[in-house]
Design an enzyme around this catalytic site. Structure first.
Site, PDB file in Angstrom:
ATOM      1  N   ASP A  70       0.883  -1.153   0.000  1.00 14.73           N
ATOM      2  CA  ASP A  70       0.000   0.000   0.000  1.00 14.73           C
ATOM      3  C   ASP A  70       0.929   1.214   0.000  1.00 14.73           C
ATOM      4  O   ASP A  70       2.090   1.118   0.408  1.00 14.73           O
ATOM      5  CB  ASP A  70      -0.873  -0.022   1.256  1.00 14.73           C
ATOM      6  CG  ASP A  70      -1.669   1.253   1.437  1.00 14.73           C
ATOM      7  OD1 ASP A  70      -2.367   1.662   0.491  1.00 14.73           O
ATOM      8  OD2 ASP A  70      -1.572   1.854   2.520  1.00 14.73           O
ATOM      9  N   ARG A  71       0.464   2.355  -0.426  1.00 16.74           N
ATOM     10  CA  ARG A  71       1.328   3.533  -0.469  1.00 16.74           C
ATOM     11  C   ARG A  71       1.158   4.393   0.781  1.00 16.74           C
ATOM     12  O   ARG A  71       1.999   4.387   1.667  1.00 16.74           O
ATOM     13  CB  ARG A  71       1.030   4.354  -1.740  1.00 16.74           C
ATOM     14  CG  ARG A  71       2.126   5.371  -2.046  1.00 16.74           C
ATOM     15  CD  ARG A  71       1.744   6.281  -3.194  1.00 16.74           C
ATOM     16  NE  ARG A  71       0.896   7.378  -2.687  1.00 16.74           N
ATOM     17  CZ  ARG A  71       0.384   8.321  -3.447  1.00 16.74           C
ATOM     18  NH1 ARG A  71       0.564   8.321  -4.753  1.00 16.74           N
ATOM     19  NH2 ARG A  71      -0.351   9.281  -2.916  1.00 16.74           N
ATOM     20  N   ASP A  72       0.041   5.133   0.863  1.00 12.60           N
ATOM     21  CA  ASP A  72      -0.159   6.102   1.938  1.00 12.60           C
ATOM     22  C   ASP A  72      -0.396   5.402   3.277  1.00 12.60           C
ATOM     23  O   ASP A  72      -1.325   4.616   3.410  1.00 12.60           O
ATOM     24  CB  ASP A  72      -1.321   7.029   1.600  1.00 12.60           C
ATOM     25  CG  ASP A  72      -1.101   7.767   0.280  1.00 12.60           C
ATOM     26  OD1 ASP A  72       0.059   8.051  -0.054  1.00 12.60           O
ATOM     27  OD2 ASP A  72      -2.089   8.034  -0.418  1.00 12.60           O
ATOM     28  N   ASN A 110      -5.180   3.155  -3.692  1.00 12.74           N
ATOM     29  CA  ASN A 110      -6.380   3.911  -4.054  1.00 12.74           C
ATOM     30  C   ASN A 110      -5.988   5.381  -4.134  1.00 12.74           C
ATOM     31  O   ASN A 110      -5.334   5.896  -3.225  1.00 12.74           O
ATOM     32  CB  ASN A 110      -7.476   3.755  -2.999  1.00 12.74           C
ATOM     33  CG  ASN A 110      -8.103   2.376  -2.985  1.00 12.74           C
ATOM     34  OD1 ASN A 110      -7.966   1.600  -3.912  1.00 12.74           O
ATOM     35  ND2 ASN A 110      -8.807   2.076  -1.900  1.00 12.74           N
ATOM     36  N   GLN A 111      -6.386   6.042  -5.194  1.00  9.79           N
ATOM     37  CA  GLN A 111      -6.104   7.470  -5.344  1.00  9.79           C
ATOM     38  C   GLN A 111      -7.388   8.206  -5.713  1.00  9.79           C
ATOM     39  O   GLN A 111      -7.550   8.720  -6.817  1.00  9.79           O
ATOM     40  CB  GLN A 111      -4.994   7.680  -6.386  1.00  9.79           C
ATOM     41  CG  GLN A 111      -3.635   7.193  -5.926  1.00  9.79           C
ATOM     42  CD  GLN A 111      -3.178   7.891  -4.653  1.00  9.79           C
ATOM     43  OE1 GLN A 111      -3.203   9.117  -4.548  1.00  9.79           O
ATOM     44  NE2 GLN A 111      -2.756   7.105  -3.665  1.00  9.79           N
ATOM     45  N   CYS A 124      -5.843   3.070  -8.333  1.00  4.43           N
ATOM     46  CA  CYS A 124      -7.252   3.178  -8.688  1.00  4.43           C
ATOM     47  C   CYS A 124      -7.667   4.642  -8.543  1.00  4.43           C
ATOM     48  O   CYS A 124      -7.646   5.178  -7.431  1.00  4.43           O
ATOM     49  CB  CYS A 124      -8.104   2.299  -7.770  1.00  4.43           C
ATOM     50  SG  CYS A 124      -9.883   2.571  -8.043  1.00  4.43           S
ATOM     51  N   HIS A 166     -10.724   5.717  -9.209  1.00  7.01           N
ATOM     52  CA  HIS A 166     -12.189   5.730  -9.166  1.00  7.01           C
ATOM     53  C   HIS A 166     -12.747   5.925  -7.761  1.00  7.01           C
ATOM     54  O   HIS A 166     -12.086   5.633  -6.779  1.00  7.01           O
ATOM     55  CB  HIS A 166     -12.735   4.406  -9.727  1.00  7.01           C
ATOM     56  CG  HIS A 166     -12.163   4.057 -11.052  1.00  7.01           C
ATOM     57  ND1 HIS A 166     -11.380   2.957 -11.252  1.00  7.01           N
ATOM     58  CD2 HIS A 166     -12.248   4.693 -12.242  1.00  7.01           C
ATOM     59  CE1 HIS A 166     -11.008   2.906 -12.513  1.00  7.01           C
ATOM     60  NE2 HIS A 166     -11.519   3.951 -13.138  1.00  7.01           N
ATOM     61  N   CYS A 176     -15.783  -0.227  -9.198  1.00  7.32           N
ATOM     62  CA  CYS A 176     -14.804  -0.912 -10.028  1.00  7.32           C
ATOM     63  C   CYS A 176     -14.193  -2.073  -9.258  1.00  7.32           C
ATOM     64  O   CYS A 176     -14.372  -2.184  -8.047  1.00  7.32           O
ATOM     65  CB  CYS A 176     -13.713   0.068 -10.466  1.00  7.32           C
ATOM     66  SG  CYS A 176     -12.769   0.712  -9.064  1.00  7.32           S
ATOM     67  N   ARG A 206     -10.618  -0.811  -6.920  1.00 12.60           N
ATOM     68  CA  ARG A 206     -10.594  -0.051  -5.663  1.00 12.60           C
ATOM     69  C   ARG A 206     -10.518  -1.013  -4.481  1.00 12.60           C
ATOM     70  O   ARG A 206     -11.394  -1.843  -4.275  1.00 12.60           O
ATOM     71  CB  ARG A 206     -11.836   0.833  -5.550  1.00 12.60           C
ATOM     72  CG  ARG A 206     -11.821   1.722  -4.324  1.00 12.60           C
ATOM     73  CD  ARG A 206     -12.909   2.786  -4.378  1.00 12.60           C
ATOM     74  NE  ARG A 206     -12.935   3.532  -3.156  1.00 12.60           N
ATOM     75  CZ  ARG A 206     -12.044   4.451  -2.804  1.00 12.60           C
ATOM     76  NH1 ARG A 206     -11.048   4.734  -3.612  1.00 12.60           N
ATOM     77  NH2 ARG A 206     -12.121   5.076  -1.652  1.00 12.60           N
ATOM     78  N   ASP A 214      -1.463  -0.708   5.795  1.00 12.19           N
ATOM     79  CA  ASP A 214      -1.786  -0.201   7.133  1.00 12.19           C
ATOM     80  C   ASP A 214      -3.271  -0.274   7.468  1.00 12.19           C
ATOM     81  O   ASP A 214      -3.684   0.190   8.521  1.00 12.19           O
ATOM     82  CB  ASP A 214      -1.302   1.248   7.272  1.00 12.19           C
ATOM     83  CG  ASP A 214      -2.062   2.207   6.369  1.00 12.19           C
ATOM     84  OD1 ASP A 214      -2.295   1.861   5.193  1.00 12.19           O
ATOM     85  OD2 ASP A 214      -2.430   3.300   6.841  1.00 12.19           O
TER      86      ASP A 214
END
Length: 170
Positions: free
Chosen positions: A14-16, A57-58, A95, A97, A110, A113, A139
């Site tokens: 995961d990023r954030d 997710n963005q 993602c 969306h 979608c 996500r 996280d």
């Protein structure tokens, strides 16, 4: 670390909140702050022959806060930063969306996500990934659910050194 079948294991990050501090809809390079041990964790994954893949997710794109180009530019910058410690992310999947998007073309349910597993499934189509040896690290429980939905082990990161967490699994 290819196995007999030629498949390569991957660590999906995961990023954030996992690789970087979650500052809320991060898209500006100057606001990037790495989590403790995150750069070293990516290098650790690289050095062990695993693919390092980001799945994120963005929804800021769907909310009209920034465009997809800003996401791509930030991901490029992250790899520039990682190069400083001899590390790299092999691929970024995101993602854009959201079911309540203000930008009409992104307003949809979608499969990409998270907690749905579409991003991991796409990466597995793009790369010959050894699912049994792969991990999804994030996280949030939705990250764990995403990994498990794709048939890989989900690992919950609850702070501290990301490197030390990964050493327990790889």
């Amino acid at each position: 670390m290819e196995n007999k079948k030629g498949k390569i294991p991957a660590v999906f990050f995961d990023r954030d909140g996992t690789l970087n501090v979650d500052t809320g809809y991060l898209h500006e390079q100057e606001k990037l702050q790495w989590m403790p041990g995150a750069r070293e964790a990516v290098k650790y994954v690289n050095d062990r022959g695993y693919l390092a893949i980001v799945v994120t997710n963005q929804s800021g794109v769907a909310r009209g806060m920034f465009g997809e180009e800003a996401v791509k530019e930030l991901h490029g910058y992250m790899n520039e930063e990682l190069a400083g410690v001899g590390a790299h992310i092999d691929a970024f999947y995101y993602c854009p969306h959201h079911p309540e998007a203000v930008v009409p073309e992104y307003r949809q349910e979608c499969s990409c996500r998270k907690p749905k597993s579409g991003l991991i499934e796409q990466a597995c189509r793009d790369f010959d990934i050894d699912m049994e040896k792969s991990l999804m690290v994030g996280d949030s429980p939705r990250d764990v659910t995403c990994g498990e939905g794709a048939g890989i082990r989900g690992v919950l990161y609850e702070g501290g050194s990301l490197l030390e967490l990964l050493k327990q699994y790889i």
